[in-house]
Design a protein around this motif. Structure first.
Motif, PDB file in Angstrom:
ATOM      1  N   ASP A 157       5.728  -1.074  32.716  1.00 19.42           N
ATOM      2  CA  ASP A 157       6.872  -0.503  31.631  1.00 19.42           C
ATOM      3  C   ASP A 157       6.675  -2.022  31.057  1.00 19.42           C
ATOM      4  O   ASP A 157       6.725  -3.963  31.659  1.00 19.42           O
ATOM      5  N   LEU A 158       6.899  -2.266  29.784  1.00 17.82           N
ATOM      6  CA  LEU A 158       6.600  -3.495  29.274  1.00 17.82           C
ATOM      7  C   LEU A 158       8.408  -3.825  28.431  1.00 17.82           C
ATOM      8  O   LEU A 158       8.557  -4.851  27.467  1.00 17.82           O
ATOM      9  N   ALA A 159       9.570  -3.525  28.743  1.00 15.97           N
ATOM     10  CA  ALA A 159      10.950  -3.366  28.628  1.00 15.97           C
ATOM     11  C   ALA A 159      11.287  -4.339  28.413  1.00 15.97           C
ATOM     12  O   ALA A 159      11.998  -4.892  27.776  1.00 15.97           O
ATOM     13  N   ASN A 160      11.005  -5.566  29.353  1.00  8.42           N
ATOM     14  CA  ASN A 160      11.155  -6.291  29.072  1.00  8.42           C
ATOM     15  C   ASN A 160       9.984  -7.644  29.474  1.00  8.42           C
ATOM     16  O   ASN A 160      10.377  -9.058  29.683  1.00  8.42           O
ATOM     17  N   ALA A 161       9.551  -7.507  28.438  1.00 12.85           N
ATOM     18  CA  ALA A 161       8.350  -8.504  28.357  1.00 12.85           C
ATOM     19  C   ALA A 161       8.159  -9.717  27.819  1.00 12.85           C
ATOM     20  O   ALA A 161       7.674 -10.910  28.545  1.00 12.85           O
ATOM     21  N   TYR A 162       9.190 -10.069  26.766  1.00  8.42           N
ATOM     22  CA  TYR A 162       9.826 -11.609  26.671  1.00  8.42           C
ATOM     23  C   TYR A 162      10.909 -11.217  26.177  1.00  8.42           C
ATOM     24  O   TYR A 162      12.048 -10.681  26.164  1.00  8.42           O
ATOM     25  N   ASP A 163      11.793 -12.324  26.468  1.00  5.65           N
ATOM     26  CA  ASP A 163      13.587 -12.764  26.178  1.00  5.65           C
ATOM     27  C   ASP A 163      13.955 -12.904  25.119  1.00  5.65           C
ATOM     28  O   ASP A 163      13.130 -12.243  23.760  1.00  5.65           O
ATOM     29  N   THR A 164      15.099 -12.693  24.634  1.00  2.59           N
ATOM     30  CA  THR A 164      15.826 -12.313  23.625  1.00  2.59           C
ATOM     31  C   THR A 164      17.641 -13.767  23.643  1.00  2.59           C
ATOM     32  O   THR A 164      17.439 -14.193  23.975  1.00  2.59           O
ATOM     33  N   GLY A 165      16.824 -14.612  22.280  1.00  8.24           N
ATOM     34  CA  GLY A 165      17.508 -15.335  21.819  1.00  8.24           C
ATOM     35  C   GLY A 165      17.938 -16.828  22.427  1.00  8.24           C
ATOM     36  O   GLY A 165      16.512 -16.793  23.242  1.00  8.24           O
ATOM     37  N   ILE A 166      18.403 -17.641  22.250  1.00  8.46           N
ATOM     38  CA  ILE A 166      17.996 -19.310  22.608  1.00  8.46           C
ATOM     39  C   ILE A 166      18.438 -19.357  24.195  1.00  8.46           C
ATOM     40  O   ILE A 166      19.182 -18.372  24.848  1.00  8.46           O
ATOM     41  N   GLY A 167      17.749 -20.352  25.214  1.00  6.96           N
ATOM     42  CA  GLY A 167      18.447 -20.677  26.114  1.00  6.96           C
ATOM     43  C   GLY A 167      19.002 -21.339  26.454  1.00  6.96           C
ATOM     44  O   GLY A 167      19.416 -22.033  25.902  1.00  6.96           O
ATOM     45  N   GLU A 168      19.314 -21.565  27.777  1.00  4.51           N
ATOM     46  CA  GLU A 168      20.255 -22.692  27.633  1.00  4.51           C
ATOM     47  C   GLU A 168      20.566 -24.155  27.851  1.00  4.51           C
ATOM     48  O   GLU A 168      20.726 -24.950  27.472  1.00  4.51           O
ATOM     49  N   TRP A 169      18.753 -24.006  28.747  1.00  3.58           N
ATOM     50  CA  TRP A 169      18.216 -25.438  28.373  1.00  3.58           C
ATOM     51  C   TRP A 169      17.974 -25.776  26.837  1.00  3.58           C
ATOM     52  O   TRP A 169      18.365 -27.528  26.293  1.00  3.58           O
TER      53      TRP A 169
END
Length: 817
Positions: A461-473
């Protein structure tokens, strides 16, 4: 006592420069007469084009006034290995023109050493203590008052970017600049109110000893034609306030020695690099900026990539909103009329190369203050294709009679969005944060490996391969760097509170030096890893790899393509665990630490406990098992030698079998990868030291378990038996190397020598129990290597290496990926 004679002498000394200018002006023709008939380009530095003779005449009207000089490479060579990419910046220099007799010198002062004081004698003492650089000398050819005209042609047609040196340094040939095939490039030679832009077409000839990287990209290796750009830029005004660098904040910056510093204070000054950004209303919690930061996307990028680049860049507005700004950051498509090298445009440039390579986020920065004047991102276009290839290998999507899934493009574009945001982050001043993966992907400034999951029925399953948006750090870092505080705020205290709140929330920042080394010690900082528990994630990655290899078939390539191309798809899948293996290795002999300041209550240093290290060692030893290393028979049968028209590339497995597929070489390279990290000299030295200090795994225990899981493991059959024996020889290579490595500690060498003696005894006992066989031949050869490590032909061999990995998809620095 001042006498009338002394006064006259001082007056004469003050008038001498003016008198010299007057004499020079009287001796030289006027600028108007010298430039009659030439095309005039008024602007920051007015210049004239003598089209008939191919010359540029520069009017110097700002003597002894500093400005910024930047040279760059708008049209490159196309080789990642040589590194001369389209859009490459070559650093910025503060310079000024100085008149010395009939010459006009372009001088670069030494800003690394300063004296921040009003005392001119103190400043002069520093200036005279360190060398300056005269970049070029011009001859005055005409004058008019304080203005001087010089011929700038030779200055513009020189190899300012050191193309010759770059090619020579990479051992790709000996070249020289050919003036007869070089000329001014007028379409990009322009003038504006605050910047003057020149460009030149330069041809480099030679190439009798050209290397293969040059052959890969040049139509004729004996004539390499590129373009170089020169920018003269007005320096920013004095209204920018530098911000002090805090090592916990994650910013690049400038440093210099200030000799006016009181003796009790730090003489080395450090300030962060950032764009100038101010709130219209600093007292408001949320305010629009006085002037937003605007970035432009290369209009030469194709769709749907262009839209992905735009979307990823725009993520940064989330971070500026968190810092209290409204509409402070924008990203747009570059207008057709704009020049990407123009200093006024922050750029994300789409660059093509013959092979995949790094992407970069660099900038033009005021060396005096750290203010970023232009952000310039270079993205390698082959990145998207490599990520697409990884998805093909994971999914085997080309089923007969069915359309291919769009999951491959979805994953590749998700990575491009993240890459756009990552490299742009460097041009905002941010360093890498390689600890973000342990904080639920808290920063786009990490290098992300695709996070692939297995469903309950074992499907990939590749659905969550990469995150989206700017991170908290990222929000914390931008708030530290760009927050505009109300008048009366104690800025030092306010900035410290931003970082302390971040620390208290559990966010971590660890950057390059602590993350890249294969012998590194930090347990939570690595490139292209996932999850808070490296050994557990390695187990998961091996399960994903196992499933992908089981599924591997002709359905991994499109119908009508040569079967040989299955090797291209196999390489990143077979080596899929390489980065998580590196991350796990750092726990063995690992030491946790932070960039702690006195009083901030962060962990200073803390060796990992023995249980944690043992868990990592167990996971690493699993990567050396024959069932992991042996390429399945159904795959070997599918990969023939490459047909005509399909060349062999370095992206494939290194082979010992000539044209045919070599599964043993693939296994050798993978085994060598793990063992080289386990027995890295720095790691072995730490293991000895940490065991002596307390509750830590020792080198003797690591080596004992390594031998037990290889030489002393139950014997395999078939191809797996050859893989097993080969892995044992790889282990032996590294033990012999460690025993003779003067770069590691005496204790580590002693342990390695003892292990070799014990192993030799074991091998002797084994050989006495058996008749002639391939296994006995293996054991005898191993004993010969132990007994005669320096004698040919049993000197330490070079093992096969993994095919290129980093960058995982295609991209040292401000930053790069």
């Amino acid at each position: 006592m001042t006498t009338p004679f002394t006064k006259k002498l001082w007056l004469l000394l003050l008038l001498l420069p003016l008198m010299a200018s007057t004499v020079l002006a009287q001796q030289l023709p006027g600028i108007a007469s010298k430039t009659a008939g030439m095309k005039k380009y008024p602007g920051y530095f007015t210049f004239y084009l003598d089209e008939a003779n191919g010359k540029i005449w520069l009017e110097v009207d700002k003597l002894n006034k500093e400005f910024l000089y930047v040279n760059s490479l708008p049209a490159g060579l196309g080789s990642n290995d040589i590194g001369l990419d389209r859009g490459q910046l070559d650093g910025e220099r503060v310079v000024y023109f100085s008149k010395q007799g009939p010459k006009i010198m372009l001088v670069q002062p030494n800003l690394s050493y300063r004296a921040s004081t009003d005392n001119q004698n103190e400043k002069r003492a520093v200036e005279e203590s360190f060398a300056q650089s005269i970049i070029w000398g011009f001859k005055a050819e005409a004058a008019e008052g304080e203005k001087v005209l010089v011929d700038a042609t030779d200055f513009l047609l020189r190899d300012a970017h050191n193309v010759i040196g770059s090619i020579r340094r990479t051992k790709q040939g000996t070249y020289r600049l050919d003036p007869s095939r070089s000329a001014l490039y007028l379409p990009r030679t322009k003038n504006f109110a605050k910047n003057t832009e020149f460009e030149a077409t330069l041809t480099f000839t030679g190439g009798d000893d050209a290397g293969r990287f040059v052959y890969e990209v040049a139509p004729d290796v004996q004539a390499l034609t590129l373009r170089q750009h020169h920018s003269f830029i007005e320096l920013p005004d004095n209204n920018y306030t530098p911000r002090v660098l805090d090592p916990r904040a994650g910013f690049f910056g400038i440093t210099y020695f200030d000799f006016a510093t009181p003796v009790g204070d730090d003489i080395e000054k450090r300030f962060i690099a950032r764009h100038r950004l101010q709130k219209k209303n600093p007292s408001a919690a949320v305010s629009e900026p006085v002037k937003p930061i605007v970035y432009y996307i290369d209009n030469g990028a194709p769709e749907p990539i262009r839209s992905a680049l735009l979307e990823g860049a725009r993520w940064w507005n989330q971070a500026f909103e968190a810092a209290g700004y409204k509409n402070a950051f924008r990203a747009e498509i570059l207008p057709d009329t704009a020049d990407p090298m123009d200093i006024r445009y922050n750029m994300i440039q789409w660059v093509h190369r013959s092979t995949r390579g790094w992407s970069y986020g660099s900038s033009v920065t005021d060396p005096r203050t750290g203010e970023i004047i232009k952000g310039h991102v270079t993205l390698g276009s082959l990145r998207v294709r490599q990520d697409y290839l990884i998805a093909e290998g994971l999914l085997a999507p080309y089923k007969e009679g069915k359309p291919a899934s769009d999951e491959m493009m979805t994953m590749a574009l998700a990575r491009i969005r993240q890459l756009s945001a990552h490299e742009l982050g460097h041009t905002l001043g941010l360093q890498h944060n390689y600890a973000a993966s342990v904080n639920n992907r808290a920063s786009v400034m990490d290098y992300p490996h695709p996070l692939v999951q297995l469903s309950n029925n074992g499907q990939i399953d590749l659905a969550n391969a990469y995150d989206t948006g700017i991170g908290e750090w990222d929000k914390v870092a931008v708030t530290y760097g760009y927050q505009d505080f109300p008048e009366g705020t104690n800025e030092k205290s306010a900035l410290d509170n931003i970082l302390q709140n971040s620390i208290n929330s559990g966010l971590q920042f660890i950057t390059d030096r602590d993350s890249r080394a294969t012998g590194g010690a930090h347990p939570q900082a690595h490139l292209w890893d996932n999850g808070p528990d490296a050994p557990e994630e390695l187990k998961h990655v091996l399960e994903v790899r196992k499933q992908a290899l089981q599924n591997f078939s002709e359905e991994n390539i499109k119908e009508g393509m040569p079967y040989a191309l299955l090797e291209d798809v196999l390489v990143p899948i077979y080596n899929y665990h390489r980065y998580q293996t590196e991350a796990t290795a750092k726990l063995v002999g690992g030491v946790n630490y932070t960039y702690a300041l006195r009083g901030d209550e962060q962990t200073i240093t803390e060796p990992l406990d023995k249980k944690t290290q043992q868990k990592a060692l167990d996971a690493l030893l699993a990567t050396l098992q024959p069932d992991v290393l042996t390429v399945p028979e159904h795959i070997i049968k599918l990969i023939p030698p490459r047909p005509p028209g399909f060349r062999t590339t370095r992206e494939l497995f290194n082979k010992r079998t000539g044209l045919t597929f070599d599964p043993l070489a693939a296994a050798e390279a993978s085994a060598d990868f793990t063992v080289s990290m386990l027995l890295h000299p720095e790691r072995t030295a730490r293991l000895v030291e940490l065991q002596a200090r307390g509750n830590s795994l020792g080198l003797n225990e690591v080596v004992d378990q390594l031998v037990k899981n290889t030489f002393k493991a139950p014997r395999k059959d078939g191809l797996a038996s050859q893989v097993q024996q080969q892995t044992e020889q790889v282990v032996l290579t590294h033990l012999i190397a460690l025993a003779n490595n003067e770069g590691t500690s005496y204790g580590a060498r002693a342990e390695a020598n003892l292990a070799l003696n014990n192993l030799n005894d074991y091998l002797n006992r084994q050989t006495r129990r058996m008749g002639d066989s391939p296994y006995k031949a293996h054991l005898v050869y191993a004993m010969k290597r132990i007994e005669n490590p320096e004698m040919a032909p049993v000197k330490l061999p070079e093992h096969k290496e993994l095919a290129p990995g980093a960058p995982i998809g295609s991209g040292a620095e401000l930053g790069c990926e």
